[in-house]
Design a protein around this motif. Structure first.
Motif, PDB file in Angstrom:
ATOM      1  N   LEU A   1     -12.277  -8.140  36.882  1.00 50.46           N
ATOM      2  CA  LEU A   1     -12.727  -7.937  35.419  1.00 50.46           C
ATOM      3  C   LEU A   1     -14.275  -7.407  35.771  1.00 50.46           C
ATOM      4  O   LEU A   1     -14.772  -8.123  36.124  1.00 50.46           O
ATOM      5  CB  LEU A   1     -12.403  -8.820  34.388  1.00 50.46           C
ATOM      6  CG  LEU A   1     -12.863  -8.434  33.100  1.00 50.46           C
ATOM      7  CD1 LEU A   1     -12.292  -7.355  32.404  1.00 50.46           C
ATOM      8  CD2 LEU A   1     -12.606  -9.734  32.328  1.00 50.46           C
TER       9      LEU A   1
ATOM     10  N   HIS B   1     -10.387  -3.828  35.515  1.00 55.22           N
ATOM     11  CA  HIS B   1     -10.142  -3.951  34.012  1.00 55.22           C
ATOM     12  C   HIS B   1     -11.729  -3.864  33.637  1.00 55.22           C
ATOM     13  O   HIS B   1     -12.470  -4.477  34.293  1.00 55.22           O
ATOM     14  CB  HIS B   1      -9.378  -5.078  33.655  1.00 55.22           C
ATOM     15  CG  HIS B   1      -8.001  -4.679  33.869  1.00 55.22           C
ATOM     16  ND1 HIS B   1      -7.045  -4.116  33.393  1.00 55.22           N
ATOM     17  CD2 HIS B   1      -7.638  -5.599  34.819  1.00 55.22           C
ATOM     18  CE1 HIS B   1      -5.914  -4.268  34.167  1.00 55.22           C
ATOM     19  NE2 HIS B   1      -6.111  -5.132  35.270  1.00 55.22           N
TER      20      HIS B   1
ATOM     21  N   GLU C   1     -14.407  -4.304  30.583  1.00 56.70           N
ATOM     22  CA  GLU C   1     -14.973  -4.961  29.297  1.00 56.70           C
ATOM     23  C   GLU C   1     -16.603  -4.732  28.817  1.00 56.70           C
ATOM     24  O   GLU C   1     -17.224  -4.807  29.989  1.00 56.70           O
ATOM     25  CB  GLU C   1     -14.780  -6.270  29.158  1.00 56.70           C
ATOM     26  CG  GLU C   1     -15.050  -6.856  27.715  1.00 56.70           C
ATOM     27  CD  GLU C   1     -14.330  -6.324  26.356  1.00 56.70           C
ATOM     28  OE1 GLU C   1     -14.939  -5.852  25.701  1.00 56.70           O
ATOM     29  OE2 GLU C   1     -13.032  -6.351  26.830  1.00 56.70           O
TER      30      GLU C   1
ATOM     31  N   GLN D   1     -16.310 -10.567  23.869  1.00 54.48           N
ATOM     32  CA  GLN D   1     -14.980 -10.165  24.112  1.00 54.48           C
ATOM     33  C   GLN D   1     -14.671 -10.572  25.469  1.00 54.48           C
ATOM     34  O   GLN D   1     -13.363 -10.795  25.879  1.00 54.48           O
ATOM     35  CB  GLN D   1     -14.643  -8.766  23.757  1.00 54.48           C
ATOM     36  CG  GLN D   1     -14.838  -8.429  22.327  1.00 54.48           C
ATOM     37  CD  GLN D   1     -14.867  -7.088  22.058  1.00 54.48           C
ATOM     38  OE1 GLN D   1     -14.688  -6.233  22.792  1.00 54.48           O
ATOM     39  NE2 GLN D   1     -14.901  -6.513  20.779  1.00 54.48           N
TER      40      GLN D   1
ATOM     41  N   ASN E   1     -12.793 -14.382  26.014  1.00 52.13           N
ATOM     42  CA  ASN E   1     -11.282 -14.372  25.845  1.00 52.13           C
ATOM     43  C   ASN E   1     -10.502 -13.696  26.958  1.00 52.13           C
ATOM     44  O   ASN E   1      -9.385 -14.038  27.396  1.00 52.13           O
ATOM     45  CB  ASN E   1     -11.104 -13.692  24.470  1.00 52.13           C
ATOM     46  CG  ASN E   1      -9.508 -13.937  24.200  1.00 52.13           C
ATOM     47  OD1 ASN E   1      -8.995 -15.146  24.418  1.00 52.13           O
ATOM     48  ND2 ASN E   1      -8.941 -13.055  23.716  1.00 52.13           N
ATOM     49  N   ARG E   2     -11.038 -12.320  27.454  1.00 50.13           N
ATOM     50  CA  ARG E   2     -10.293 -11.559  28.552  1.00 50.13           C
ATOM     51  C   ARG E   2     -10.159 -12.302  29.789  1.00 50.13           C
ATOM     52  O   ARG E   2      -9.204 -12.532  30.500  1.00 50.13           O
ATOM     53  CB  ARG E   2     -10.839 -10.194  28.647  1.00 50.13           C
ATOM     54  CG  ARG E   2     -10.498  -9.593  27.547  1.00 50.13           C
ATOM     55  CD  ARG E   2     -11.012  -8.166  27.902  1.00 50.13           C
ATOM     56  NE  ARG E   2     -10.098  -7.640  28.795  1.00 50.13           N
ATOM     57  CZ  ARG E   2     -10.323  -6.225  29.255  1.00 50.13           C
ATOM     58  NH1 ARG E   2     -10.883  -5.389  28.915  1.00 50.13           N
ATOM     59  NH2 ARG E   2      -9.232  -5.750  30.263  1.00 50.13           N
TER      60      ARG E   2
ATOM     61  N   THR F   1      -7.721 -15.404  29.209  1.00 48.53           N
ATOM     62  CA  THR F   1      -6.468 -15.108  29.228  1.00 48.53           C
ATOM     63  C   THR F   1      -5.701 -14.288  30.417  1.00 48.53           C
ATOM     64  O   THR F   1      -4.712 -14.485  30.993  1.00 48.53           O
ATOM     65  CB  THR F   1      -6.379 -14.119  27.888  1.00 48.53           C
ATOM     66  OG1 THR F   1      -6.930 -14.727  26.872  1.00 48.53           O
ATOM     67  CG2 THR F   1      -5.057 -13.371  27.697  1.00 48.53           C
ATOM     68  N   GLU F   2      -6.584 -13.410  31.074  1.00 52.16           N
ATOM     69  CA  GLU F   2      -5.991 -12.646  32.042  1.00 52.16           C
ATOM     70  C   GLU F   2      -6.135 -13.109  33.299  1.00 52.16           C
ATOM     71  O   GLU F   2      -5.540 -12.852  34.315  1.00 52.16           O
ATOM     72  CB  GLU F   2      -6.945 -11.190  32.083  1.00 52.16           C
ATOM     73  CG  GLU F   2      -6.543 -10.483  30.796  1.00 52.16           C
ATOM     74  CD  GLU F   2      -7.388  -9.118  30.858  1.00 52.16           C
ATOM     75  OE1 GLU F   2      -7.886  -8.749  31.841  1.00 52.16           O
ATOM     76  OE2 GLU F   2      -7.244  -8.405  29.667  1.00 52.16           O
TER      77      GLU F   2
END
Length: 77
Positions: free
Chosen positions: A9, A33, A35, A40, A43-44, A47-48
């Protein structure tokens, strides 16, 4: 996606820079990915559960150091 392929990320608000880094890392075989906001990203990340996070320090919403503090308990990686 290859099950051995690592996920990254990338948290970077500069679109040109994030595109450049993303393209380079994808050519090296990583799944990337992106961001663009620190608030934000928290959370990513939780979660990920990416294999790696590349985190800018100066971000809109929440700076990179605050992101690190916020995910410390929710990210075992």
């Amino acid at each position: 996606m290859n099950e051995n392929q690592k996920t990254i990320l990338l948290v970077e608000d500069d679109v040109r820079l994030s595109d450049l880094v993303k393209d380079y890392l994808e050519k090296q075989g990583y799944t990337i990915h992106v961001e663009y906001r620190g608030d934000q990203a928290v959370n990513r990340i939780i979660t990920e559960q990416p294999d790696m996070v590349i985190l800018d320090l100066m971000l809109p919403g929440k700076d990179g150091l605050s992101v690190c503090r916020d995910i410390r308990t929710g990210y075992p990686g």
